[in-house]
Motif scaffolding. Structure first.
Motif, PDB file in Angstrom:
ATOM      1  N   ARG A 224     -21.823  22.486 -16.984  1.00  0.00           N
ATOM      2  CA  ARG A 224     -20.858  23.578 -16.863  1.00  0.00           C
ATOM      3  C   ARG A 224     -19.458  23.091 -16.484  1.00  0.00           C
ATOM      4  N   TRP A 225     -19.225  21.781 -16.496  1.00  0.00           N
ATOM      5  CA  TRP A 225     -17.927  21.262 -16.059  1.00  0.00           C
ATOM      6  C   TRP A 225     -16.737  21.814 -16.845  1.00  0.00           C
ATOM      7  N   PRO A 226     -16.859  22.200 -18.143  1.00  0.00           N
ATOM      8  CA  PRO A 226     -15.656  22.712 -18.827  1.00  0.00           C
ATOM      9  C   PRO A 226     -15.078  23.981 -18.198  1.00  0.00           C
ATOM     10  N   GLU A 227     -15.862  24.673 -17.366  1.00  0.00           N
ATOM     11  CA  GLU A 227     -15.343  25.887 -16.723  1.00  0.00           C
ATOM     12  C   GLU A 227     -14.298  25.574 -15.657  1.00  0.00           C
ATOM     13  N   LEU A 228     -14.240  24.332 -15.200  1.00  0.00           N
ATOM     14  CA  LEU A 228     -13.334  23.966 -14.110  1.00  0.00           C
ATOM     15  C   LEU A 228     -12.123  23.220 -14.661  1.00  0.00           C
ATOM     16  N   GLY A 229     -11.289  23.928 -15.402  1.00  0.00           N
ATOM     17  CA  GLY A 229     -10.094  23.323 -15.969  1.00  0.00           C
ATOM     18  C   GLY A 229      -9.022  23.098 -14.925  1.00  0.00           C
ATOM     19  N   ALA A 230      -8.078  22.212 -15.233  1.00  0.00           N
ATOM     20  CA  ALA A 230      -7.046  21.841 -14.258  1.00  0.00           C
ATOM     21  C   ALA A 230      -6.198  23.032 -13.847  1.00  0.00           C
ATOM     22  N   ASP A 231      -5.735  23.829 -14.809  1.00  0.00           N
ATOM     23  CA  ASP A 231      -4.898  24.982 -14.479  1.00  0.00           C
ATOM     24  C   ASP A 231      -5.655  25.986 -13.629  1.00  0.00           C
ATOM     25  N   ARG A 232      -6.920  26.191 -13.974  1.00  0.00           N
ATOM     26  CA  ARG A 232      -7.742  27.137 -13.211  1.00  0.00           C
ATOM     27  C   ARG A 232      -7.908  26.669 -11.769  1.00  0.00           C
ATOM     28  N   VAL A 233      -8.235  25.385 -11.613  1.00  0.00           N
ATOM     29  CA  VAL A 233      -8.438  24.848 -10.267  1.00  0.00           C
ATOM     30  C   VAL A 233      -7.161  24.971  -9.442  1.00  0.00           C
ATOM     31  N   ALA A 234      -6.026  24.631 -10.054  1.00  0.00           N
ATOM     32  CA  ALA A 234      -4.756  24.712  -9.333  1.00  0.00           C
ATOM     33  C   ALA A 234      -4.453  26.139  -8.903  1.00  0.00           C
ATOM     34  N   THR A 235      -4.737  27.104  -9.781  1.00  0.00           N
ATOM     35  CA  THR A 235      -4.470  28.505  -9.441  1.00  0.00           C
ATOM     36  C   THR A 235      -5.385  28.994  -8.323  1.00  0.00           C
ATOM     37  N   VAL A 236      -6.660  28.609  -8.377  1.00  0.00           N
ATOM     38  CA  VAL A 236      -7.594  29.027  -7.318  1.00  0.00           C
ATOM     39  C   VAL A 236      -7.175  28.437  -5.971  1.00  0.00           C
ATOM     40  N   LEU A 237      -6.812  27.168  -5.951  1.00  0.00           N
ATOM     41  CA  LEU A 237      -6.383  26.563  -4.684  1.00  0.00           C
ATOM     42  C   LEU A 237      -5.099  27.204  -4.179  1.00  0.00           C
ATOM     43  N   GLY A 238      -4.214  27.590  -5.103  1.00  0.00           N
ATOM     44  CA  GLY A 238      -3.011  28.304  -4.682  1.00  0.00           C
ATOM     45  C   GLY A 238      -3.343  29.643  -4.051  1.00  0.00           C
ATOM     46  N   ALA A 239      -4.329  30.338  -4.612  1.00  0.00           N
ATOM     47  CA  ALA A 239      -4.766  31.604  -4.015  1.00  0.00           C
ATOM     48  C   ALA A 239      -5.408  31.384  -2.657  1.00  0.00           C
ATOM     49  N   CYS A 240      -6.182  30.304  -2.539  1.00  0.00           N
ATOM     50  CA  CYS A 240      -6.850  30.014  -1.263  1.00  0.00           C
ATOM     51  C   CYS A 240      -5.837  29.718  -0.157  1.00  0.00           C
ATOM     52  N   ARG A 241      -4.684  29.148  -0.517  1.00  0.00           N
ATOM     53  CA  ARG A 241      -3.641  28.911   0.483  1.00  0.00           C
ATOM     54  C   ARG A 241      -3.195  30.223   1.132  1.00  0.00           C
ATOM     55  N   GLN A 242      -3.187  31.286   0.330  1.00  0.00           N
ATOM     56  CA  GLN A 242      -2.771  32.585   0.855  1.00  0.00           C
ATOM     57  C   GLN A 242      -3.893  33.265   1.645  1.00  0.00           C
ATOM     58  N   TRP A 243      -5.091  32.735   1.528  1.00  0.00           N
ATOM     59  CA  TRP A 243      -6.292  33.378   2.063  1.00  0.00           C
ATOM     60  C   TRP A 243      -6.680  32.847   3.437  1.00  0.00           C
ATOM     61  N   VAL A 244      -6.606  31.524   3.628  1.00  0.00           N
ATOM     62  CA  VAL A 244      -7.102  30.894   4.853  1.00  0.00           C
ATOM     63  C   VAL A 244      -6.106  29.865   5.363  1.00  0.00           C
ATOM     64  N   ASP A 245      -6.360  29.386   6.587  1.00  0.00           N
ATOM     65  CA  ASP A 245      -5.499  28.357   7.181  1.00  0.00           C
ATOM     66  C   ASP A 245      -5.722  26.993   6.545  1.00  0.00           C
ATOM     67  N   ALA A 277      -7.230  18.867  -7.866  1.00  0.00           N
ATOM     68  CA  ALA A 277      -7.390  19.076  -6.427  1.00  0.00           C
ATOM     69  C   ALA A 277      -6.615  18.030  -5.624  1.00  0.00           C
ATOM     70  N   LEU A 278      -6.659  16.785  -6.068  1.00  0.00           N
ATOM     71  CA  LEU A 278      -5.938  15.723  -5.359  1.00  0.00           C
ATOM     72  C   LEU A 278      -4.430  15.944  -5.424  1.00  0.00           C
ATOM     73  N   ARG A 279      -3.949  16.422  -6.560  1.00  0.00           N
ATOM     74  CA  ARG A 279      -2.508  16.628  -6.707  1.00  0.00           C
ATOM     75  C   ARG A 279      -2.020  17.853  -5.949  1.00  0.00           C
ATOM     76  N   GLN A 280      -2.918  18.791  -5.680  1.00  0.00           N
ATOM     77  CA  GLN A 280      -2.547  19.973  -4.911  1.00  0.00           C
ATOM     78  C   GLN A 280      -2.671  19.745  -3.405  1.00  0.00           C
ATOM     79  N   ALA A 281      -3.351  18.683  -3.018  1.00  0.00           N
ATOM     80  CA  ALA A 281      -3.692  18.483  -1.607  1.00  0.00           C
ATOM     81  C   ALA A 281      -2.476  18.097  -0.766  1.00  0.00           C
ATOM     82  N   ALA A 312       0.664  13.604  -0.856  1.00  0.00           N
ATOM     83  CA  ALA A 312      -0.300  13.882   0.208  1.00  0.00           C
ATOM     84  C   ALA A 312      -0.453  12.680   1.141  1.00  0.00           C
ATOM     85  N   GLU A 313      -0.696  12.970   2.414  1.00  0.00           N
ATOM     86  CA  GLU A 313      -1.082  11.928   3.362  1.00  0.00           C
ATOM     87  C   GLU A 313      -2.534  11.558   3.117  1.00  0.00           C
ATOM     88  N   ILE A 314      -2.864  10.298   3.331  1.00  0.00           N
ATOM     89  CA  ILE A 314      -4.225   9.824   3.087  1.00  0.00           C
ATOM     90  C   ILE A 314      -4.823   9.332   4.392  1.00  0.00           C
TER      91      ILE A 314
END
Length: 423
Positions: A224-245, A277-281, A312-314
């Motif tokens: 099922r990996w094709p469901e996790l496209g780069a744009d989709r992942v970036a948008t979900v993580l952007g939404a999560c930023r608004q959701w939690v600390d 995910a790494l580029r959004q971190a 990002a800091e490592i």
């Protein structure tokens, strides 16, 4: 007025078609199979599809076509088996076969969406990606415990499983992984329908006396990996930023980009979710195993990591430290290796504690809950306090708040309270 297609079995078709017509909506087609539904979605301008949650009417191909066309899809379940089938495909918009049209219409209309590309709009939340090379160095264990420690300190946390080679967060916490909620969030993001309310609806909740946090579970089947496209992942993580600390992302291991030279430049990339995910971190926690093979893999892959992460800091975490694999004075030996071959200092070392980790997996809990005195927990708590939380945010757990309230009249500083707890 909505333009919809119905693909329903006999138990729901007649009633719903009648209600849709009475509500003044346009039924552009009534089809009987998933194959017919896909053919109509390719050529029709639609607002939504109402489909029975059976193998005859609903499939992954139907969901993929709906995503590509930006069509909202609602499944109608006659029983628990139908509902489980829809959930196994990652479709969370499921209603009972007796549900009125008004309930289905509400789902088809969606809500105020998080705009596509919202990942670029950095919210208050911080994204921490947990990465490590091939060989299972302990990414998932570290990610779960990071989420637990941050939640224990009073932060709101979402743990996201973005591993396209097989998510392990849900089974590690004793949860059913047949309904990958991160894939569902990515599907919603692809059609601009991802809202904070939708995130809370599809996410699972880990709850314990010590900590509570949200979970967006990963794909249980690697196909099922094709469901996790780069744009989709970036948008979900952007939404999560608004959701939690804090958003903790358990990523895959592979950083290869050779697939991008393929002739089809628009084909999905299996490693796109990890790279996105790494580029959004804001911070990457890089996990390696403390044995000769694990260190060799880590040092080689760390070079590739530096090429992918720009801002990002490592934080380097070396897991399963033990004298039996690297010799006496194990920490000094590994420190010397990291410094000599990678130019790395200030790594966090996690001792091997098979009993504590096994107890957590067996109980389906975090290490904080299953083995609170484990040295694994102590090491990750140190990482959180020293590297992740700002000084003003440390020592804010519910337990410490109560202790501070009891001792505050004595003028005891917060640092002293924390020193007592850690000591």
């Amino acid at each position: 007025m909505l333009s919809v297609i119905t693909c329903l079995d006999d138990t729901a078709a007649d009633r719903l078609v009648q209600e849709i017509t009475w509500a003044d909506h346009d039924i552009v087609a009534r089809v009987d199979t998933a194959h017919e539904l896909i053919a109509h979605m390719k050529v029709r301008d639609l607002d939504g599809v109402v489909v029975s949650a059976t193998r005859r009417h609903l499939s992954l191909e139907v969901l993929a076509e709906a995503d590509d066309a930006g069509i909202r899809l609602v499944a109608v379940a006659s029983d628990d088996a139908d509902r489980r089938y829809a959930l196994s495909l990652g479709l969370f918009e499921v209603v009972d076969a007796r549900a009125p049209w008004s309930e289905i219409e509400l789902l088809l209309r969606g809500g105020v969406a998080v705009p596509r590309g919202a990942a670029a709009q950095r919210g208050a939340g911080s994204v921490i990606a947990v990465w490590g090379p091939a060989g299972a160095p302990g990414r998932t264990t570290v990610a779960i415990q990071l989420a637990a420690e941050l939640a224990f300190r009073g932060k709101t946390v979402a743990l996201v499983d973005a591993d396209t080679y097989g998510g392990a967060v849900a089974p590690s916490l004793g949860m059913l992984d047949e309904s990958p909620s991160f894939a569902a969030a990515c599907r919603l993001a692809s059609r601009d329908s991802l809202t904070l309310a939708e995130l809370e609806r599809i996410a699972s909740r880990y709850t314990s006396p010590r900590a509570e946090f949200w979970i967006l579970s990963g794909i249980g089947r690697a196909s099922r990996w094709p469901e996790l496209g780069a744009d989709r992942v970036a948008t979900v993580l952007g939404a999560c930023r608004q959701w939690v600390d804090y958003v903790i992302v358990d990523t895959g291991f592979n950083l290869e980009t050779d697939e991008e030279i393929a002739s089809d430049m628009f084909a999905p990339r299996r490693n796109a979710a990890t790279l996105a995910a790494l580029r959004q971190a804001d911070r990457v926690v890089a996990v390696g195993a403390a044995d000769p093979i694990g260190l060799s893999r880590f040092l080689r892959a760390h070079v590739d990591l530096l090429e992918q992460v720009e801002t990002a800091e490592i934080s380097v975490v070396i897991n399963r430290l033990r004298a039996s694999s690297v010799g006496s004075n194990a920490q000094h030996q590994v420190q010397q290796t990291l410094r000599r071959f990678g130019g790395l200092d200030d790594a966090v070392f996690i001792p091997l504690d098979m009993a504590g980790v096994d107890a957590a997996v067996l109980a389906g809990k975090s290490i904080s809950d299953a083995a609170p005195r484990s040295p694994v927990r102590t090491a990750i708590a140190h990482l959180v306090d020293v590297s992740i939380l700002p000084p003003s945010a440390q020592g804010t757990s519910r337990k410490e708040a109560r202790r501070a309230a009891r001792l505050g009249h004595k003028g005891g500083p917060l640092q002293t309270l924390r020193a007592r707890r850690l000591g």
